[in-house]
Enzyme design. Sequence first.
Site, PDB file in Angstrom:
ATOM      1  N   ASP A   1     -10.934 -29.575   9.090  1.00  0.00           N
ATOM      2  CA  ASP A   1     -12.109 -30.052   9.831  1.00  0.00           C
ATOM      3  C   ASP A   1     -13.107 -30.805   9.537  1.00  0.00           C
ATOM      4  O   ASP A   1     -13.479 -31.169  10.821  1.00  0.00           O
ATOM      5  CB  ASP A   1     -12.996 -29.093   8.052  1.00  0.00           C
ATOM      6  CG  ASP A   1     -12.812 -27.365   7.848  1.00  0.00           C
ATOM      7  OD1 ASP A   1     -12.707 -26.888   9.029  1.00  0.00           O
ATOM      8  OD2 ASP A   1     -12.561 -26.652   6.966  1.00  0.00           O
TER       9      ASP A   1
ATOM     10  N   HIS B   1       0.553   9.376  -1.719  1.00  0.00           N
ATOM     11  CA  HIS B   1      -1.091   8.708  -1.305  1.00  0.00           C
ATOM     12  C   HIS B   1      -0.979   9.116  -3.222  1.00  0.00           C
ATOM     13  O   HIS B   1      -1.432   9.870  -3.755  1.00  0.00           O
ATOM     14  CB  HIS B   1      -2.044   9.357  -0.688  1.00  0.00           C
ATOM     15  CG  HIS B   1      -1.650   9.584   0.167  1.00  0.00           C
ATOM     16  ND1 HIS B   1      -1.112  10.544   1.029  1.00  0.00           N
ATOM     17  CD2 HIS B   1      -1.916   9.582   1.330  1.00  0.00           C
ATOM     18  CE1 HIS B   1      -1.024  10.953   2.450  1.00  0.00           C
ATOM     19  NE2 HIS B   1      -1.833   9.684   3.000  1.00  0.00           N
TER      20      HIS B   1
ATOM     21  N   LYS C   1       6.216   9.457   3.682  1.00  0.00           N
ATOM     22  CA  LYS C   1       4.391   8.694   4.182  1.00  0.00           C
ATOM     23  C   LYS C   1       4.316   7.760   3.495  1.00  0.00           C
ATOM     24  O   LYS C   1       4.377   8.486   1.763  1.00  0.00           O
ATOM     25  CB  LYS C   1       3.898   8.566   5.019  1.00  0.00           C
ATOM     26  CG  LYS C   1       2.233   8.482   5.044  1.00  0.00           C
ATOM     27  CD  LYS C   1       1.239   9.451   5.717  1.00  0.00           C
ATOM     28  CE  LYS C   1       0.082   8.680   5.904  1.00  0.00           C
ATOM     29  NZ  LYS C   1      -0.999   9.388   5.941  1.00  0.00           N
TER      30      LYS C   1
END
Length: 505
Positions: free
Chosen positions: A318, A111, A136
């Site tokens: 739009d 991490h 991981k």
Amino acid sequence: MICISLGRTRHSSMMEEHRALAEKGAELVELRVDFMRKRPDIGRLLKDRPTPVVVTCRRKADRGRWFGTEDQRLAILREAIIGGAEYVDLEVDVAGSIRRYGKTKRIVSYHNFDETPLELFDIYQRMAKLDPDVIKIVTMANSPGDNVRMLEMVGAADVPTVGFCMGEMGTISRVLCGRYGSPFTYASFSREREMAPGQLSWAEVRNLFRFDHISERTAVFAVIGDPIAQSKSPLIHNAAYRKLGLNAVYVPIRVPPDRLQESLKELERLQVAGYSVTIPHKEGVLQYAEQMDEATDLMGAANTLFRRGGQWCATNTDAPAAISAIQEGLRKAGSIPDLAARKVLILGAGGAARAVGHGLLQQGAVVTLTNRSRDRGKSLAAELGCQFTSWENRGSETSDVLVNCTAVGMHPNVDETPFEQHWLRDSTLVFDTVYNPEQTLLLKEARNRGCPVVSGVEMFIRQAALQFALFTGYEAPVDYMADTLRRSNAAARTIVSPDQSGGES
Ligand code: NAP
């Protein structure tokens, strides 16, 4: 597969919520035993567990809550392995000191809460030497491109690798990692209980982004802007893909103001097939486009980038959406939906006012614009070639159509209106571009006065439906998208009861 992270302070609540998740269809649950107030009883947590589990005991240094010694922590991880947990999470610096045993799979984890290092692949290769079943790698995204590098690393890995980025900019890799071969992604029990910065809830990952349906063949679309977290576009586009059974996903990407061109270039490597574009990139995106239609060129702003013949095309949905919403309002009020020579007063001078103004003038309407900041208003009126009136004088204008293009009345300032009720004539059609809430104070007062009204939801859905058709080639399920948006607006207003709030016990 989605791994749901569960952290509770008591064994009983951990087990109870684990059962509840299993009943709702959870396939893999991460037991964050560092959250427990007492020393975790691993045997008790594993006995009769209702789903496969990952046992994780995170140190404070890794943003976990473990309060004991490192020896005690390692003993707990060994207990989980001996107890036969399906997976155990071993940080890269301790994985070498904990041996493989039985059938428990080793997730070797890394991490980084500060950045996504450039040497991601070197990190992966060092981890691959630590006897992992799964690697991981989770890092902080400081730019959209960090996700691109992360996903490329996941795609190139030989060992099954769960890799994604944290933070608000990391959403795209949390959602797309499955497309690159991640065996699972992580999600929180609920949004209020995120375990890592930017973690999505299980409901979002499963129902909104449909993680389990994403494969390498899934088409990717996105909305880019800054801020982007509150955007409702992912909700309605993903709902439309689901309704039509399309293999596509739509993700929000926060692109900082000064990072647009480089981010679009980096995102090419993920083959994003189309973008909705919002503040502050509506002008800047034109630089990236290889083609644009005349109206968009004239307007100098686009809300859509789509691919045609291998080229990026810019357009603005739009303006046609606003015009079509107004025309439908006139039709419903029993008037001819022709805007030529109709008097229209536009409140506001931002991006919405520019798009609506262009659209109305193209239809031959006689437009007057007003804005709180005089200079900005005068400058847009001059650009459009329409009349300008001061903000203080707006009540004395008579018009057939009133369009609110300011943010006044938008959630949470729902008790505000940009136009006094007694200034309204009962024959004026009142169109509020604000779509959250749908029933703004302006529209409520206009309706009470007997005026026909059109809500911002009508425009929002129409601009998205036009994008949907450009992106996918299919007609959008407009009613379904509108229902989805209305239900979400209503749910956001509902007070969350204590048993739904999911706070830590
Ligand atoms: P923008 O470029 O930031 O412009 C904001 C406008 O609101 C400016 O004219 C600003 O006036 C005015 N304003 C803000 N607070 C005000 C206040 N307290 N009193 C008076 N005027 C105020 O934003 P935008 O993109 O044009 O969006 C404006 C609104 O349109 C938003 O509510 C947005 O939800 C809506 N919108 C809807 C759709 C749709 O599809 N339904 C699409 C786009 C936008 P100053 O110049 O004086 O600051």
